[in-house]
Design a protein around this motif. Structure first.
Motif, short mmCIF file in Angstrom:
data_model
loop_
_atom_site.label_atom_id
_atom_site.label_comp_id
_atom_site.label_asym_id
_atom_site.label_seq_id
_atom_site.Cartn_x
_atom_site.Cartn_y
_atom_site.Cartn_z
N SER A 137 -89.36 -16.36 24.10
CA SER A 137 -89.10 -17.24 23.90
C SER A 137 -89.82 -18.01 23.68
O SER A 137 -89.57 -19.55 23.07
CB SER A 137 -88.66 -17.74 25.93
N LEU A 138 -91.31 -18.36 23.73
CA LEU A 138 -91.59 -18.96 23.87
C LEU A 138 -92.42 -19.43 22.10
O LEU A 138 -92.67 -20.27 21.13
CB LEU A 138 -93.37 -18.30 25.02
N VAL A 139 -92.59 -17.72 21.76
CA VAL A 139 -92.35 -17.87 20.51
C VAL A 139 -91.29 -18.74 19.58
O VAL A 139 -91.54 -19.43 18.37
CB VAL A 139 -92.26 -16.51 19.47
N LEU A 140 -90.13 -18.21 20.15
CA LEU A 140 -88.68 -19.08 19.41
C LEU A 140 -88.87 -20.50 19.35
O LEU A 140 -88.85 -20.94 18.53
CB LEU A 140 -87.52 -18.32 19.87
N ALA A 141 -89.07 -20.82 20.30
CA ALA A 141 -88.75 -22.29 21.07
C ALA A 141 -90.30 -22.65 19.67
O ALA A 141 -90.11 -23.40 19.04
CB ALA A 141 -89.72 -22.28 22.33
N GLY A 142 -91.66 -22.33 20.08
CA GLY A 142 -92.44 -22.50 18.42
C GLY A 142 -91.92 -22.78 17.34
O GLY A 142 -92.19 -23.90 16.20
N ALA A 143 -91.61 -21.68 16.97
CA ALA A 143 -90.41 -21.61 15.48
C ALA A 143 -89.68 -22.46 15.44
O ALA A 143 -89.62 -23.12 14.10
CB ALA A 143 -90.70 -20.54 15.14
N GLY A 144 -88.91 -22.98 16.42
CA GLY A 144 -87.37 -23.55 15.68
C GLY A 144 -87.56 -25.05 15.40
O GLY A 144 -87.46 -25.41 15.05
#
Length: 411
Positions: A157-164
């Motif tokens: 979720s941390l990776v997805l939030a930053g990438a989004g």
């Protein structure tokens, strides 16, 4: 300072301030901080006072500094943000009751400032810290149980939030860059069009006044040169005429209305009586008996009236020089949003041959009259034939506030 330079500096100044995404992330930080305080003062949070103190001091101090300092989120600030949020992830591992979503703010900030790659890398680093802290606390990676799935899901979720957020930021920056480029291109096009219009209008002004008088001086000078007896008064009159045109040319080049070195902004309340302006143009042709008639006293914007009156003045000058008649008529009316100006004479008339006029250097009709009218979005209709005079009709459309006001009476 030019308009282009001012626009460029404004864009650079706006680029140095945190953008809307970073301000939104700051709002998220404050909301999560409030929730963390609620958790701390509640039963589960109060049971771990040391961890609660570390969490509140880190999040509160860092969030307050970001709000007060309003940094530009350079590399140092972003790295410190990673350290603070990484420390919070470790605290959350040691004290699960204090686990909140605050650390995701670092990934969001990296994404907002550094784009898709920066947000994804920051999220991955935070996720690695989170997983590593759980491994230290005894998490087994070789057995896919619920705890491991929960930890990996949080890390992802941390990776997805930053990438989004990084993807959104990248798209916004590209859109802003495209918009700024389009605005700069449009501004350059407008400036170029304004320069060309200035040059064209200056050429018309020079043709209307200076070149006409120089032609007269040349003709009278030849006549005096061929005369056996030269009248000093005639020479003095020519000298005075040349001096007057020198002053007029100097005033024309230096006039502060956009045609010379100065520049004056347009006056939105600049309204001019077309009737009075036409009467004044008629008085500038003392050798002609000009009858001026308008349907009401038409009051129109000055930027519309002045070039039209200059075109009419050129038309009357052509009548005086070429028509062979002492009479002319001017008529103006507004009909269904269209201003119609008519210049008529009962002179010798002519056959309109534009190529012949250009070859002879007689550009009054083509440049001074038609050029001005077409620049206003109108057209010129010429009705003439040898032996039956000439009628020149100037048609200019009126839109919005330019429709003028009509008052009773005739000029």
């Amino acid at each position: 300072m030019s308009t282009t330079t001012y626009l460029g500096r404004s864009l650079l100044a706006s680029a140095e301030r945190p953008d809307a995404l970073l301000r939104g992330v700051l709002v998220v930080r404050w909301c999560v901080l409030v929730w963390l305080v609620v958790v701390v003062i509640s039963g589960p949070g109060a049971a771990q006072p040391a961890a609660a103190a570390v969490a509140v001091v880190l999040t509160g101090g860092w969030t307050a500094w970001l709000a007060l300092a309003r940094p530009t989120y350079g590399t140092r600030v972003l790295l410190v943000d990673l350290l603070v949020c990484g420390a919070l992830l470790v605290v959350a591992t040691l004290a699960p009751a204090l686990a909140t979503v605050y650390p995701v703010a670092a990934a969001l900030s990296w994404g907002a400032r550094r784009g898709l790659r920066g947000g994804a890398v920051a999220g991955a680093l935070l996720g690695a810290v989170y997983v590593g802290a759980h491994v230290v606390q005894g998490l087994v990676l070789d057995r896919l149980d619920d705890r491991l799935l929960d930890v990996l899901g949080t890390a992802f979720s941390l990776v997805l939030a930053g990438a989004g957020v990084g993807l959104v930021s990248t798209l916004l920056q590209r859109s802003a860059a495209a918009l700024q480029a389009a605005q700069a291109d449009r501004l350059r096009a407008r400036e170029e069009a304004a320069r060309l219009a200035e040059r064209e209008e200056l050429g018309r002004q020079v043709h209307d006044s200076v070149l006409q008088v120089l032609s007269l001086v040349h003709k009278r000078g030849r006549e005096l040169a061929d005369s056996p007896v030269v009248d000093p008064r005639a020479v003095a009159a020519l000298a005075d005429l040349a001096a007057a045109q020198e002053r007029e040319l100097r005033d024309l080049v230096l006039r502060p209305d956009g045609l010379g070195t100065g520049s004056a902004p347009p006056d939105e309340d600049d309204q001019v009586s077309l009737t009075a302006a036409l009467q004044e143009a008629a008085r500038h042709q003392p050798e002609l008996d000009v009858q001026v008639s308008t349907v009401g006293e038409l009051v129109l914007p000055g930027p519309l009236v002045r070039p039209l009156v200059a075109a009419v003045g050129q038309a009357l000058g052509n009548v005086a020089r070429h028509a062979g008649t002492p009479r002319a008529w001017l008529f103006a009316e507004v009909d269904d949003g269209l201003l119609v100006l008519t210049v008529r004479d009962d002179g010798r008339g002519f056959v309109l041959d534009e190529d012949a006029l250009r070859a002879a250097g007689r550009m009054g009709l083509l440049r001074s009259i038609r050029g001005r009218v077409e620049q206003l979005g109108g057209q010129v209709v010429v009705d003439s034939a040898p032996g039956r005079g000439t009628e020149l009709e100037l048609r200019v459309p009126l839109t919005g506030d330019g429709e003028g006001r009509e008052h009773g009476g005739h000029g």
